[in-house]
Scaffold this active site. Structure first.
Site, PDB file in Angstrom:
ATOM      1  N   GLY A  90      -7.642  17.212   5.815  1.00 41.84           N
ATOM      2  CA  GLY A  90      -7.594  15.808   6.214  1.00 41.84           C
ATOM      3  C   GLY A  90      -6.209  15.226   6.025  1.00 41.84           C
ATOM      4  O   GLY A  90      -5.356  15.250   6.909  1.00 41.84           O
ATOM      5  N   GLY A 126     -13.769   1.971   6.567  1.00 41.76           N
ATOM      6  CA  GLY A 126     -15.039   1.273   6.713  1.00 41.76           C
ATOM      7  C   GLY A 126     -15.843   1.645   7.947  1.00 41.76           C
ATOM      8  O   GLY A 126     -16.567   0.821   8.496  1.00 41.76           O
ATOM      9  N   CYS A 148     -19.701   8.173   2.176  1.00 37.20           N
ATOM     10  CA  CYS A 148     -18.564   7.283   2.409  1.00 37.20           C
ATOM     11  C   CYS A 148     -18.560   6.149   1.396  1.00 37.20           C
ATOM     12  O   CYS A 148     -19.502   5.366   1.328  1.00 37.20           O
ATOM     13  CB  CYS A 148     -18.601   6.690   3.814  1.00 37.20           C
ATOM     14  SG  CYS A 148     -17.224   5.558   4.068  1.00 37.20           S
TER      15      CYS A 148
HETATM   16  C1  FMN Z   1      -8.366   7.718   6.773  1.00 35.80           C
HETATM   17  C2  FMN Z   1      -9.546   8.542   6.376  1.00 35.80           C
HETATM   18  C3  FMN Z   1     -10.753   8.368   7.052  1.00 35.80           C
HETATM   19  C4  FMN Z   1     -11.869   9.119   6.720  1.00 35.80           C
HETATM   20  N1  FMN Z   1     -13.022   8.942   7.414  1.00 35.80           N
HETATM   21  C5  FMN Z   1     -14.089   9.746   7.153  1.00 35.80           C
HETATM   22  C6  FMN Z   1     -15.265   9.682   7.941  1.00 35.80           C
HETATM   23  O1  FMN Z   1     -15.382   8.908   8.895  1.00 35.80           O
HETATM   24  N2  FMN Z   1     -16.287  10.512   7.629  1.00 35.80           N
HETATM   25  C7  FMN Z   1     -16.217  11.415   6.606  1.00 35.80           C
HETATM   26  O2  FMN Z   1     -17.170  12.153   6.388  1.00 35.80           O
HETATM   27  N3  FMN Z   1     -15.102  11.507   5.850  1.00 35.80           N
HETATM   28  C8  FMN Z   1     -14.041  10.697   6.104  1.00 35.80           C
HETATM   29  N4  FMN Z   1     -12.896  10.822   5.343  1.00 35.80           N
HETATM   30  C9  FMN Z   1     -12.860  11.821   4.255  1.00 35.80           C
HETATM   31  C10 FMN Z   1     -12.227  13.129   4.721  1.00 35.80           C
HETATM   32  O3  FMN Z   1     -12.968  13.725   5.744  1.00 35.80           O
HETATM   33  C11 FMN Z   1     -12.075  14.115   3.557  1.00 35.80           C
HETATM   34  O4  FMN Z   1     -13.354  14.423   3.059  1.00 35.80           O
HETATM   35  C12 FMN Z   1     -11.227  13.565   2.417  1.00 35.80           C
HETATM   36  O5  FMN Z   1     -10.126  12.877   2.946  1.00 35.80           O
HETATM   37  C13 FMN Z   1     -10.718  14.644   1.478  1.00 35.80           C
HETATM   38  O6  FMN Z   1      -9.932  15.601   2.161  1.00 35.80           O
HETATM   39  P1  FMN Z   1      -8.308  15.570   2.195  1.00 35.80           P
HETATM   40  O7  FMN Z   1      -7.845  15.467   0.787  1.00 35.80           O
HETATM   41  O8  FMN Z   1      -7.920  16.835   2.877  1.00 35.80           O
HETATM   42  O9  FMN Z   1      -7.937  14.370   2.969  1.00 35.80           O
HETATM   43  C14 FMN Z   1     -11.774  10.066   5.666  1.00 35.80           C
HETATM   44  C15 FMN Z   1     -10.567  10.242   5.003  1.00 35.80           C
HETATM   45  C16 FMN Z   1      -9.445   9.498   5.332  1.00 35.80           C
HETATM   46  C17 FMN Z   1      -8.160   9.725   4.594  1.00 35.80           C
END
Ligand code: FMN
Ligand code: FES
Lengths: 302, 264
Positions: A263, A72, A128
């Site tokens: 991520g 959030g 988001c």
């Molecule tokens: C705990 C968490 C917090 C995240 N916070 C943000 C954020 O603040 N801004 C954003 O653009 N993406 C945010 N994301 C999305 C990630 O940057 C990424 O786009 C998404 O997790 C998919 O990549 P992954 O499968 O490698 O995790 C967040 C993801 C996770 C798991």
């Protein structure tokens, strides 16, 4: 000699791995730690217009095939972060400054404010799912283009990268609209909307009830998005979603990504994941006689 | 049950077996279930639709948490009765190393709950327990402790750290373990450095994921949930925030003084 370097709209990365926003990036020290552990670039936790607590817990869980989060967008707000910004501006490696807002003005004001710290790259988190209106600007072509254009107008020479949501019917058209509005690159994807219910508690597990899925479960979704976007735009793409090893990274690059966001893999493999992925990419390139990352970008389309 | 089903169970169910009043603001909740945990590790305790918070276990067989009434989460927890359910995930983090020969444990306030399993595991140890006043004590009959109170209403009048200094002047120890208010732990660490004794401190930060990705629990470039919560002297020496700054739920860095003022 294998050349692992790549570039995003003229910004050179020593390798294609990028720490994604919201993972570790809450402090300049952690951003530095990502670079010490071989990240090619690192994105800060999205910063917003105001001080925000974010949601109650559970806000991040491992559901077995990936993670589900509804953090959030907590944060001190951009006006309370000069100490951090100052530290970030001293980092030589490419730092990506992620920002979010609920109005176009928010994006514009934050950009105007942080521009004096000379960020190389600003990423627009318009995707988001875990905040009211968090995906507002990634839902249709017009809104995505408007926010991109407005930020570009005040961004001086900074590279602007909108980060898109997979929770739409036409991601490649939205990417195309962003390109036309002046985006220097595209990041795809942010998390995929989802929910997990604990059947013994008879309640959604996340306090926010719904959340965004990430990790291995969403990789095919992300690859499809990047593949489609690559067909529609000329600007570089950061491919994000579900990458946990070198083979996943190469898959995303073959789909059209110039660099890859990492991520959830930080949870699965620790912060060493960047170094591991880079080594695995190198091995694959060796075995397949490629000398440069650039030779692989988009080859699945040929 | 196959592996996949096992994985998908994010939170496991706990049933309250017994509740004990430890003092005017502290209760111990015993559960029917077993939790395999090492001293210093933590679990995330979930009250559905309310919140989820990190806790260390204060007893292992049966598992229990000892909790001080503090905010909304503990207020809701205190409403639960024998037979009620709650949920947890974990254990997470790295615990204490328990190999030491001769140890001192310095606990401040609720920090005693955080070192209870450790104390039980140590063969030879001295325990110093510091509290504000007599009414804040608990586990008085469970452990043999040197009790210190700020107002002298019971035991030694003064800080646990004063008592520690006295002790180290008289006797040699191999390691100091500490858990409690961070300002106290910082003093304990400084004393340990002066006497060239190894130290391990159990840190607390606001947590969300508990699994090392969200960055909420950052202390410098370390993550308290994943790199800790127990840190040794080598780490503590490099952690500039230790004993000085914490991070609020909104991510803002705040001095420990400001943080404690906001909570009491
Ligand atoms: C705990 C968490 C917090 C995240 N916070 C943000 C954020 O603040 N801004 C954003 O653009 N993406 C945010 N994301 C999305 C990630 O940057 C990424 O786009 C998404 O997790 C998919 O990549 P992954 O499968 O490698 O995790 C967040 C993801 C996770 C798991
Ligand atoms: S609580 Fe998320 S990184 Fe520690």
């Amino acid at each position: 000699m294998i050349d692992l370097s790549t570039s995003i709209a003229g910004v050179k990365l020593k390798n294609p791995t990028i720490l994604s926003s919201g993972i570790l990036g809450t402090s300049p020290e952690l951003i530095k730690r990502a670079f010490e552990n071989n990240a090619g670039a690192a994105t800060i936790k999205s910063i917003g217009p105001k001080l925000r607590d974010g949601n109650n817990n559970p806000s991040v869980i491992n559901f077995g095939h990936g993670l589900l989060n509804a953090v959030g967008l907590p944060g001190p707000g951009y006006k309370n972060m000069d100490v951090e910004f100052n530290e970030l501006s001293k980092i030589k490696d490419p730092v990506i400054w992620s920002i979010y807002g609920s109005k176009i003005e928010d994006f514009v004001n934050i950009t105007k404010y942080i521009i004096k710290y000379k960020p190389k790259i600003i990423e627009l988190n318009i995707s988001c799912p875990n905040k009211e209106n968090g995906m507002l600007f990634s839902q249709d072509k017009k809104s995505a283009a408007n926010v991109t254009r407005s930020v570009k107008e005040v961004a001086e020479k900074t590279i602007i990268i909108p980060k898109l949501s997979p929770n739409v019917a036409n991601i490649s058209e939205i990417a195309y609209a962003c390109e036309k509005a002046g985006a220097d690159a595209i990041n795809a994807i942010n998390t995929v909307q989802g929910m997990v219910i604990n059947i013994d508690a008879k309640k959604p597990v996340l306090y926010y009830k719904k959340g965004g899925m990430s990790g291995p479960a969403i990789r095919p979704i992300a690859v499809r998005c990047v593949y489609d976007i690559y067909e529609n735009v000329k600007i570089p793409i950061i491919g994000t979603g579900g990458i946990t090893n070198g083979r996943d990274a190469i898959e995303m690059i073959q789909a059209g990504a110039s660099a890859v966001g990492i991520g959830s893999a930080v949870y699965y493999h620790g912060i060493n994941v960047f170094g591991n992925i880079v080594n695995e990419i190198k091995e694959w390139m060796q075995e397949n006689s490629y000398n440069s990352i650039k030779e692989i970008i988009g080859i699945a389309h040929e | 049950m196959n592996n996949m089903e096992k994985e998908q169970k994010v939170h496991k169910k706990l049933t309250i077996k017994q509740i004990i009043n430890e003092n005017y603001k502290t209760k111990t909740f015993f559960f029917n279930e077993k939790i395999d945990i090492k001293p210093g590790q933590f679990i995330m305790l979930w009250l559905p639709a309310i919140d989820e918070k990190p806790f260390t276990l204060s007893y292992k067989k049966p598992a229990a948490v000892t909790v001080e009434l503090k905010g909304n989460f503990t207020k809701e927890l205190f409403k639960l009765k024998k037979g009620d359910n709650l949920f947890y995930r974990g254990p997470f983090g790295d615990g204490f190393t328990a190999s030491a020969k001769k140890a001192v444990v310095v606990a401040g306030g609720m920090g005693l709950a955080g070192v209870s399993l450790l104390i039980e595991n140590l063969k030879k140890s001295k325990v110093i327990f510091g509290a504000k006043q007599k009414r804040d004590l608990f586990f008085k009959n469970r452990f043999d402790m040197d009790i210190c109170t700020d107002d002298g209403s019971i035991g030694y009048k003064g800080f646990a750290t004063d008592k520690l200094r006295k002790l180290l002047k008289e006797e040699k120890y191999d390691i100091i373990y500490t858990c409690g208010p961070e300002i106290m732990m910082k003093k304990v660490f400084d004393i340990a450095e002066k006497y060239k004794i190894k130290c391990e401190a159990s840190l607390e930060r606001f947590m969300r994921c508990g699994i090392g990705i969200c960055g909420s629990c950052a202390c410098g470039d370390k993550l308290v949930c994943k790199d800790g919560p127990v840190f040794n002297s080598d780490n503590l020496r490099k952690m500039n925030d230790f004993g000085r700054y914490t991070r609020l739920k909104n991510g803002r860095k705040a001095s420990l003084q400001e943080y404690h003022k906001g909570r009491s």
